[in-house]
Design an enzyme around this catalytic site. Sequence first.
Site, mmCIF file in Angstrom:
data_model
loop_
_atom_site.group_PDB
_atom_site.id
_atom_site.type_symbol
_atom_site.label_atom_id
_atom_site.label_comp_id
_atom_site.label_asym_id
_atom_site.label_seq_id
_atom_site.Cartn_x
_atom_site.Cartn_y
_atom_site.Cartn_z
ATOM 1 N N VAL A 176 0.871 -1.183 0.000
ATOM 2 C CA VAL A 176 0.000 0.000 0.000
ATOM 3 C C VAL A 176 0.907 1.231 0.000
ATOM 4 O O VAL A 176 1.704 1.418 0.940
ATOM 5 C CB VAL A 176 -0.929 0.019 1.232
ATOM 6 C CG1 VAL A 176 -1.760 1.290 1.243
ATOM 7 C CG2 VAL A 176 -1.843 -1.209 1.230
ATOM 8 N N HIS A 200 3.164 3.571 6.150
ATOM 9 C CA HIS A 200 2.504 3.036 7.342
ATOM 10 C C HIS A 200 3.506 2.257 8.178
ATOM 11 O O HIS A 200 4.335 1.510 7.671
ATOM 12 C CB HIS A 200 1.312 2.141 6.972
ATOM 13 C CG HIS A 200 1.618 1.117 5.942
ATOM 14 N ND1 HIS A 200 1.706 1.405 4.596
ATOM 15 C CD2 HIS A 200 1.864 -0.215 6.048
ATOM 16 C CE1 HIS A 200 1.990 0.310 3.927
ATOM 17 N NE2 HIS A 200 2.102 -0.682 4.779
#
Length: 144
Positions: A97, A101
């Site tokens: 993704v 993160h």
Amino acid sequence: MDPYTIFADIVAGRAAASKVYEDADVLAFMDIRPVTSGHVLVIPKSPVRSLSELDPELGGKLFRVGQQVAAALRASEVNCDGVNFFLADGVTAGQEVFHVHLHVIPRTPGDGFGLRARPRTPPRADLDYLAASIRGALRRAVPE
Ligand code: AMP
């Protein structure tokens, strides 16, 4: 490159997320496919694709929230004897993704999570050579 990721929808409230923390800059929520039970993701709210695009101040906030989440995991009902932080930057590193993160992964004995690397100890000269190369790159990237 398309800047869209599902995390932008989560930040905007268009996609479901099980949130554990939120402030003006940072959001933390449960990973939808946890590698261990209680696996949390900490993200900047702004759509930053990679570490090189991440403002260091914001990076500091991600780490701080990660620390707080780690402490909360240990104090919560999650089984947590230890914690791993993990951040994949780039396809080769396993990033799927493209919105930065920080994984906060609770650990228990025998949970099966781990790195598959087989480290070897290189000659000191090799370590010194690479250290000099990295120092040079750092000086060019972060001039005094
Ligand atoms: P990475 O391989 O480091 O890019 O990790 C991406 C992580 O995002 C994986 O652990 C996924 O399970 C997680 N993920 C993907 N979509 C969602 C979602 N909608 N909600 C929560 N976590 C997600």
